[in-house]
Write a protein that holds these residues in place. Structure first.
Motif, PDB file in Angstrom:
ATOM      1  N   LEU A 114      39.923  38.652  48.871  1.00 52.90           N
ATOM      2  CA  LEU A 114      39.706  38.946  47.454  1.00 52.90           C
ATOM      3  C   LEU A 114      38.555  38.109  46.934  1.00 52.90           C
ATOM      4  O   LEU A 114      38.324  36.999  47.390  1.00 52.90           O
ATOM      5  CB  LEU A 114      40.959  38.601  46.642  1.00 52.90           C
ATOM      6  N   GLN A 118      39.169  36.954  41.073  1.00 57.80           N
ATOM      7  CA  GLN A 118      40.388  37.750  41.111  1.00 57.80           C
ATOM      8  C   GLN A 118      41.539  36.922  41.692  1.00 57.80           C
ATOM      9  O   GLN A 118      42.663  36.945  41.177  1.00 57.80           O
ATOM     10  CB  GLN A 118      40.137  38.968  41.991  1.00 57.80           C
ATOM     11  N   THR A 121      42.811  34.430  39.163  1.00 61.15           N
ATOM     12  CA  THR A 121      43.685  35.055  38.162  1.00 61.15           C
ATOM     13  C   THR A 121      45.104  35.200  38.694  1.00 61.15           C
ATOM     14  O   THR A 121      46.076  34.839  38.032  1.00 61.15           O
ATOM     15  CB  THR A 121      43.132  36.452  37.786  1.00 61.15           C
TER      16      THR A 121
END
Lengths: 248, 214
Positions: A114, A118, A121
């Motif tokens: 990823l 992202q 988060t």
């Protein structure tokens, strides 16, 4: 979700697991009890490929590992299984050179590839879920045992496992820190996570488990719903175990 | 002493070469050391055996002998190297052997649980090595690595025998010119000492930065 069929494991000529058959259905919370040396941790480690099995087979979320298959095939299967199952260790095993957040997002970045923002988060959300949103910049050495174990749980959850394996998650903790880890595990159970837990926490087993398995000397002695297990055990070995526990 | 100051630019040029030799051979030594350490830990039997043999040969023979073999000896087999190239090769190959032992020990000292945690999140052995084990091993390896670095800085003086114009060689040239020993030898002694101390200082800072998490 997890099925083992005649699973056995020996180290040299010492048989640690003798033809184990267990069944963990989706959303089950199975707690494995037993005296030390009973093979319960080894069972969990086999299911995550940290130990190679000697005989029989097991299946996790549709992926089968068979002792008669080639080593290569087994390794391939275990790697796939690891992507679907989270493992929480007695000694936490957090990466000491990474912050709490760094620990949680490591797998997202390295394994799931990823992008960093992202992953961050997701990582923040998970730290918040285990009650450590304010500790993301802390290194493990600055966290208490209970906090470290909660970070370790968040790290496993980050990979979105279908099943979570807990290997004595509270055994290395000071007594006053056990509660915070168990309450995270309770919440996970309530959210419907499938869990296989090796533990000595009787209260947790009684209140949260859907099924209890007692192991001793590499065998499954008794397998029952918590109420029946604690109130009306069928086996003498179980009664002895419960008496020993109650004396503490 | 006046002689030393008068010829300082000439000596500083030698000191520059000494530093260059140290840094370049350390850089390649690190790479060789890392590869050999991993080969010894993870390789199959022949690879492990070759790696062991390499370490044994290099550690079991004097650096001076290694230098002259690479510079003078290889000529017999049609391999003619410039003196600087030969020096780089000899020093890198030598440092690599020592550093491989340092790295091997450091990698082994990372607790097994770290690998297990990495594996359980689905990492491949290579990913776990790169992301989890090596960063922790590096921190452990820094103090002994510092020893090798500083040792290397001083051992570069050996390549003066193959006419690389490093610090000792420059001093010898000046001595031949002025017939004065002590001022030049003392002067370069001080220069070696300053360089070693500087290197130790940098390594210490680096170590402290890596220790931040602990």
């Amino acid at each position: 979700m997890i099925t083992t069929t005649g699973l056995s494991k020996h180290f040299q000529d010492h048989e640690v697991l003798k033809s184990i058959n267990i069944e963990v259905a989706a959303q089950d919370i199975v707690v494995v009890l037993g005296p030390s040396g009973s093979g319960k941790s080894t069972l969990l480690r086999c299911l995550n490929g940290l130990e190679d099995i000697s005989g029989g087979s097991f299946e996790v979320n549709g992926i089968v590992v068979d002792a008669t298959a080639s080593r290569r095939l087994r390794q391939q299967a275990t790697r796939n299984i690891r992507k679907q199952s989270g493992m929480v260790f007695q000694q936490f095993n957090l990466y000491p050179h990474k912050t709490a957040l760094g620990n949680v997002i490591e797998g997202l970045i390295t394994v799931k590839k990823l992008p960093k923002d992202q992953a961050v988060t997701i990582g923040r959300k998970l730290l918040d879920r285990v009650g450590l949103a304010d500790r993301e910049e802390y290194y493990p050495s600055r966290l208490s045992g209970g906090q470290q174990q909660r970070v370790a749980i968040a790290r496993s959850l980050a990979m979105e496992p279908a099943v979570m394996l807990f290997d004595e998650p509270t055994s290395a903790l000071d007594p006053e820190l056990v509660g915070e880890v168990l309450s995270v595990m309770r919440e996970l159970a309530q959210e419907g996570m499938t869990m296989l837990v090796v533990s000595h926490e009787m209260k947790f087993a009684r209140e949260v488990a859907t099924k209890i398995i007692l192991m001793a000397d590499g065998n499954i002695i008794e397998e029952a719903a918590p109420q029946r297990f604690f109130e009306d055990p069928k086996e003498e070995r179980t009664r002895r175990f419960l008496r020993q526990i109650n004396e503490i | 002493m006046q002689l030393v100051f008068d010829n300082l630019p000439f000596l500083l040029k030698g000191a520059g070469f000494t530093l260059l030799l140290t840094l370049v051979s350390m850089f390649f030594g690190l790479i060789i050391g890392l590869v050999v350490a991993i080969a010894r830990l993870k390789g199959n039997l022949p690879i492990r055996w070759i790696a062991r043999f390499y370490v044994s040969i290099i550690r079991g023979t004097p650096l001076l002998v290694q230098i002259v073999i690479i510079y003078y000896g290889l000529v017999d087999y049609g391999i003619t190297l410039g003196s600087l190239t030969a020096a780089y090769i000899a020093l890198s190959v030598n440092a690599g052997a020592y550093l491989s032992e340092t790295f091997r020990g450091a990698i082994l000292s990372v607790p097994k649980g770290q690998l297990e945690a990495a594996y359980s999140t689905g990492m491949t052995p290579w990913q776990a090595m790169r992301r989890i084990v090596l960063p922790q091993a590096m921190r452990i390896a820094i103090p002994p690595m510092g020893n090798t670095f500083i040792g290397m800085l001083k051992e570069t003086s050996l390549v003066s025998v193959i006419t690389v114009s490093e610090l000792l060689r420059q001093a010898q040239l000046l001595i031949a010119q002025y017939y004065q020993y002590m001022p030049f030898y003392l002067g370069i002694g001080v220069m070696y000492w300053i360089m070693s101390t500087g290197l130790a200082f940098i390594l210490e800072r680096f170590e402290r930065r890596l220790a931040k998490a602990y």
